[in-house]
Design a protein around this motif. Sequence first.
Motif, PDB file in Angstrom:
ATOM      1  N   SER A 119       0.833  -1.202   0.000  1.00  9.64           N
ATOM      2  CA  SER A 119       0.000   0.000   0.000  1.00  9.64           C
ATOM      3  C   SER A 119       0.870   1.255   0.000  1.00  9.64           C
ATOM      4  N   SER A 120       0.232   2.384  -0.252  1.00 13.57           N
ATOM      5  CA  SER A 120       0.935   3.671  -0.219  1.00 13.57           C
ATOM      6  C   SER A 120       1.128   4.161   1.207  1.00 13.57           C
ATOM      7  N   ASP A 121       0.643   3.411   2.191  1.00 10.05           N
ATOM      8  CA  ASP A 121       0.772   3.809   3.592  1.00 10.05           C
ATOM      9  C   ASP A 121       2.108   3.410   4.197  1.00 10.05           C
ATOM     10  N   PHE A 122       2.940   2.683   3.430  1.00  7.00           N
ATOM     11  CA  PHE A 122       4.187   2.172   3.981  1.00  7.00           C
ATOM     12  C   PHE A 122       5.363   2.960   3.418  1.00  7.00           C
ATOM     13  N   LYS A 123       6.336   3.225   4.257  1.00  9.67           N
ATOM     14  CA  LYS A 123       7.549   3.948   3.850  1.00  9.67           C
ATOM     15  C   LYS A 123       8.308   3.131   2.804  1.00  9.67           C
ATOM     16  N   THR A 124       8.463   3.707   1.622  1.00  9.99           N
ATOM     17  CA  THR A 124       9.014   2.963   0.494  1.00  9.99           C
ATOM     18  C   THR A 124      10.378   2.372   0.800  1.00  9.99           C
ATOM     19  N   THR A 125      11.257   3.137   1.417  1.00  5.75           N
ATOM     20  CA  THR A 125      12.626   2.671   1.629  1.00  5.75           C
ATOM     21  C   THR A 125      12.749   1.646   2.754  1.00  5.75           C
ATOM     22  N   SER A 126      11.674   1.392   3.469  1.00  7.77           N
ATOM     23  CA  SER A 126      11.679   0.314   4.467  1.00  7.77           C
ATOM     24  C   SER A 126      11.101  -0.988   3.910  1.00  7.77           C
ATOM     25  N   CYS A 127      10.463  -0.921   2.744  1.00  9.82           N
ATOM     26  CA  CYS A 127       9.912  -2.141   2.139  1.00  9.82           C
ATOM     27  C   CYS A 127      10.970  -3.215   1.926  1.00  9.82           C
ATOM     28  N   PRO A 128      12.170  -2.883   1.411  1.00 14.84           N
ATOM     29  CA  PRO A 128      13.160  -3.945   1.218  1.00 14.84           C
ATOM     30  C   PRO A 128      13.521  -4.679   2.503  1.00 14.84           C
ATOM     31  N   VAL A 129      13.574  -3.953   3.622  1.00 15.09           N
ATOM     32  CA  VAL A 129      13.927  -4.571   4.901  1.00 15.09           C
ATOM     33  C   VAL A 129      12.866  -5.580   5.320  1.00 15.09           C
ATOM     34  N   VAL A 130      11.606  -5.197   5.202  1.00 18.79           N
ATOM     35  CA  VAL A 130      10.517  -6.086   5.605  1.00 18.79           C
ATOM     36  C   VAL A 130      10.407  -7.272   4.645  1.00 18.79           C
ATOM     37  N   VAL A 131      10.554  -7.017   3.349  1.00 16.35           N
ATOM     38  CA  VAL A 131      10.505  -8.116   2.379  1.00 16.35           C
ATOM     39  C   VAL A 131      11.634  -9.107   2.652  1.00 16.35           C
ATOM     40  N   ASP A 132      12.828  -8.604   2.951  1.00 18.52           N
ATOM     41  CA  ASP A 132      13.955  -9.472   3.286  1.00 18.52           C
ATOM     42  C   ASP A 132      13.626 -10.347   4.500  1.00 18.52           C
ATOM     43  N   PHE A 133      12.996  -9.763   5.504  1.00 18.65           N
ATOM     44  CA  PHE A 133      12.588 -10.519   6.689  1.00 18.65           C
ATOM     45  C   PHE A 133      11.614 -11.632   6.318  1.00 18.65           C
ATOM     46  N   LEU A 134      10.625 -11.299   5.475  1.00 18.16           N
ATOM     47  CA  LEU A 134       9.614 -12.283   5.089  1.00 18.16           C
ATOM     48  C   LEU A 134      10.211 -13.410   4.247  1.00 18.16           C
ATOM     49  N   VAL A 135      11.221 -13.091   3.438  1.00 15.57           N
ATOM     50  CA  VAL A 135      11.904 -14.132   2.660  1.00 15.57           C
ATOM     51  C   VAL A 135      12.692 -15.049   3.590  1.00 15.57           C
ATOM     52  N   ARG A 136      13.443 -14.447   4.505  1.00  7.56           N
ATOM     53  CA  ARG A 136      14.293 -15.257   5.393  1.00  7.56           C
ATOM     54  C   ARG A 136      13.490 -16.142   6.328  1.00  7.56           C
ATOM     55  N   HIS A 137      12.258 -15.733   6.645  1.00  3.25           N
ATOM     56  CA  HIS A 137      11.439 -16.509   7.571  1.00  3.25           C
ATOM     57  C   HIS A 137      10.404 -17.367   6.838  1.00  3.25           C
ATOM     58  N   GLY A 138      10.585 -17.544   5.536  1.00  4.42           N
ATOM     59  CA  GLY A 138       9.777 -18.498   4.795  1.00  4.42           C
ATOM     60  C   GLY A 138       8.356 -18.067   4.506  1.00  4.42           C
ATOM     61  N   VAL A 139       8.066 -16.786   4.623  1.00  5.13           N
ATOM     62  CA  VAL A 139       6.722 -16.298   4.299  1.00  5.13           C
ATOM     63  C   VAL A 139       6.598 -16.067   2.798  1.00  5.13           C
ATOM     64  N   ILE A 140       7.609 -15.442   2.210  1.00  4.92           N
ATOM     65  CA  ILE A 140       7.686 -15.308   0.753  1.00  4.92           C
ATOM     66  C   ILE A 140       8.604 -16.411   0.253  1.00  4.92           C
ATOM     67  N   THR A 141       8.083 -17.292  -0.601  1.00  8.47           N
ATOM     68  CA  THR A 141       8.839 -18.443  -1.086  1.00  8.47           C
ATOM     69  C   THR A 141       8.701 -18.551  -2.604  1.00  8.47           C
ATOM     70  N   SER A 142       9.440 -19.475  -3.181  1.00  8.11           N
ATOM     71  CA  SER A 142       9.316 -19.713  -4.618  1.00  8.11           C
ATOM     72  C   SER A 142       7.945 -20.273  -4.983  1.00  8.11           C
TER      73      SER A 142
END
Length: 336
Positions: free
Chosen positions: A252-275
């Motif tokens: 959403s547009s409610d999230f700070k754009t430059t913090s998105c990579p940090v959160v996405v990285d967290f979700l990848v490392r913890h198996g939430v975002i997967t192949s």
Amino acid sequence: MSSLLAFSAGNATDCLPFVAEGHHVGFVRWDVLKTLKDFPNVFTFHSHCVELNQNLKTYEERSWRMAETLEVMRQKYNFPALRGWRNEVCMGLLAPINFPIVAVVKNHKLLCLVFSGLFGIRQYGVDINGYVNDPDLGFCMWLQQRSFTKPTWPGRWDSMAAGGLTSGQGILESVCKEAAEEASIPSHILNASLRPSGSVSFFYEDERGLFPQTEFVYDLELPLDFMPVNADGEVECFQLFPLHEILEKIHSSDFKTTSCPVVVDFLVRHGVITSENQPDLPQLVEMLHSPVHVLFDSISHGKELQVQVVEENSASLSPSPLVVTTCNSTESGNHA
């Protein structure tokens, strides 16, 4: 529209390397370059780069002359970056633990975002992912809503605690400082549960300028009964979100754009975002680790690179290069 510069795709923009003390420390866009020509005693102009005048010999002299220049630019020109100030020292760094080239200080008002954006200074920061394993909600993350009075990203959702590396502070020291100031996290919790989790890098551009950025990431599992409380007046509130709501937030547009990579990285490392649920996972992971250091190092050694711009929320990934011309070491003095 703001954009993330990555080594992938998007719209083209031209800029020149910014050199100080023989080191490539930033980038200057053409709109800024035109105004810098009003300051020939501060900047030297070459066909392939802009250089901080070599007659400015000391760290203190470079810092004060840059601050004076920015003050004049603030009065004469209508750059969006010149409309706000930050109470933090901005350093042009070769590396997060290396020596600073320049710090911008003026009457105790420290022009961090102004300096870094207009001159494309490579910046470093720290981010803390606060999370819990809730028995009812499952895996959840704490997010902060930024104060509506902040000069950047007011009211946007953000990592639980984050901040830039500032003069005289190390990485872990900055983590502890931000944890205490932004979320009142006591030292015993940090000592027990704080875990270094690598970094993310990206090259962000908006109307304020260019921001080559590396964020050092830390994960922190918090007690179920812990409630973050802001202590520095820069946070509106904190809220605990289940992971499926985190995914909705960062889209959403409610999230700070430059913090998105940090959160996405967290979700990848913890198996939430997967192949399985993200077919483009390899490309996504590459974009979370744009080789910013390679870009600076390659240009410092006289090579030409092409990078591309990725538009925020862009559906198109067709490549369109950003050509970064390089600084010729024989023309511009003792450049590494």
